[in-house]
Design an enzyme around this catalytic site. Sequence first.
Site, PDB file in Angstrom:
ATOM      1  N   HIS A   1      -6.116  -7.768  -1.951  1.00  0.00           N
ATOM      2  CA  HIS A   1      -5.173  -8.327  -3.045  1.00  0.00           C
ATOM      3  C   HIS A   1      -6.555  -7.515  -4.687  1.00  0.00           C
ATOM      4  O   HIS A   1      -5.357  -8.014  -5.567  1.00  0.00           O
ATOM      5  CB  HIS A   1      -4.549  -9.231  -3.383  1.00  0.00           C
ATOM      6  CG  HIS A   1      -2.923  -9.198  -3.332  1.00  0.00           C
ATOM      7  ND1 HIS A   1      -3.083  -9.165  -4.892  1.00  0.00           N
ATOM      8  CD2 HIS A   1      -2.013  -9.166  -2.816  1.00  0.00           C
ATOM      9  CE1 HIS A   1      -1.198  -8.538  -4.315  1.00  0.00           C
ATOM     10  NE2 HIS A   1      -1.006  -8.941  -2.739  1.00  0.00           N
TER      11      HIS A   1
ATOM     12  N   HIS B   1       3.191   0.009   1.365  1.00  0.00           N
ATOM     13  CA  HIS B   1       3.972  -1.285   1.102  1.00  0.00           C
ATOM     14  C   HIS B   1       5.335  -1.169   0.988  1.00  0.00           C
ATOM     15  O   HIS B   1       6.189  -0.596   0.991  1.00  0.00           O
ATOM     16  CB  HIS B   1       3.016  -1.569  -0.431  1.00  0.00           C
ATOM     17  CG  HIS B   1       3.169  -2.543  -0.875  1.00  0.00           C
ATOM     18  ND1 HIS B   1       3.026  -3.226  -0.830  1.00  0.00           N
ATOM     19  CD2 HIS B   1       3.897  -2.629  -2.323  1.00  0.00           C
ATOM     20  CE1 HIS B   1       3.536  -4.640  -1.603  1.00  0.00           C
ATOM     21  NE2 HIS B   1       3.700  -3.759  -2.964  1.00  0.00           N
TER      22      HIS B   1
END
Length: 413
Positions: free
Chosen positions: A222, A323
């Site tokens: 992340h 994503h």
Amino acid sequence: MKRRTFLKSLSATLAAAATSSLPAFAGLPKMKITRVKAYLPPNPNPLFNQSDMVVTIETDAGITGVGEGGSKDLLSQAAGRLIGKDPQFIELLWQDMNRAFFYPAGRERTDAIGALDLALWDIKGKVQKLPIHELLGGMVRNHCECYNTAGIIPGITPGMPIKERARATVEAGYRAFRFGAMDLPRDNSTFNTRERINHLTDECSAAREGVGKDGDWVIDFHQRFDLPDAIRGCNEIEGLAPFFVEDPVRTEAFLQDLPILRSKVNVPLAAGEEWGNRWDFNPLVERHDIDFVRATLPNVGGITEMMKIAAICETHFVGIVPHFTGPIATAALVNCLGTYPGPVLMEYNYQGRTLPHLPVCLDFKNGKLFPNERPGIGVELDFKQLTQIAEITEPVTARAQTYFRPDGSITNW
């Protein structure tokens, strides 16, 4: 005729090509785009790169295309370039929206262009009475495998240990279990990256045990770690065989740090959920600095751009792990990535639930997304659940245009 006068006349002629001189859909009259509208769904997602704002493109033939993404302000300018144009010339319209405003589109405007591009492809599918995957050459797989990111899986409860969550995820039919690297509550508490890396192996060992010897698990760094910690973290978990490590370093440093990381670690790397177009991804794919591209819809600029990125990936044997964004964009991903012959794994978080404004949308079962034969993207809207926030009916022409070379190719004004 003098050359300058000839070129000026030619540019004007080609600029009008999308509405006059190019051929119409076979057997159908030409059509024009009359208006573009934007709507907020119930409980809109506040994160821009996951925008679920609904976009529609209406035509004078009574066919409406549905897209998703962007924001009101960014959408309005690009949408104004579509008014009065024929929607069938998607590449020409994409080039114009992307290049007509002097400054090249950044990531946010590219996302808005992508929302409009989805709607243009939806129109093309509805006109041809075919799903988009048929227009792109047909599916190469029976379904798209998924990994769960935040959706509700039966049997998983808040606070459940990673091992049990991982086991429940693969038992629900998902290809892989995904979790964040050393997540902490979202309360702006201190995140000591060096201290967090010290505990990374324990959590990854639990994930491996949960999915079993032959199962797959994914960890998302992340962008929390700078290069030294990313190197250390990747090397510590190598023996646990992650499917891939997601976004291991900051997006801003991808071109600088990912090549260095690639040279120092052996785990598969996936990156790019916040990136834009093919020019961003090309050097990383060409050098094999990443093993999976995280390009997604509408962020990269729509289906038009996604298929070009897919071609680059296929050339270099790189997989695509998009994503997650909104549900309409997810339906579009099944249509376009289902035709990609390389590895595909889709991040997914809607489980099997029906959304109020989309009574017909995603075909999901047992951790997999399935194609359908509905025309276009294959979604249906319930407009009663939507709140209109924009309507564009006038063309945008002020200080916006493209030039055309004598061979018909586009160049900037």
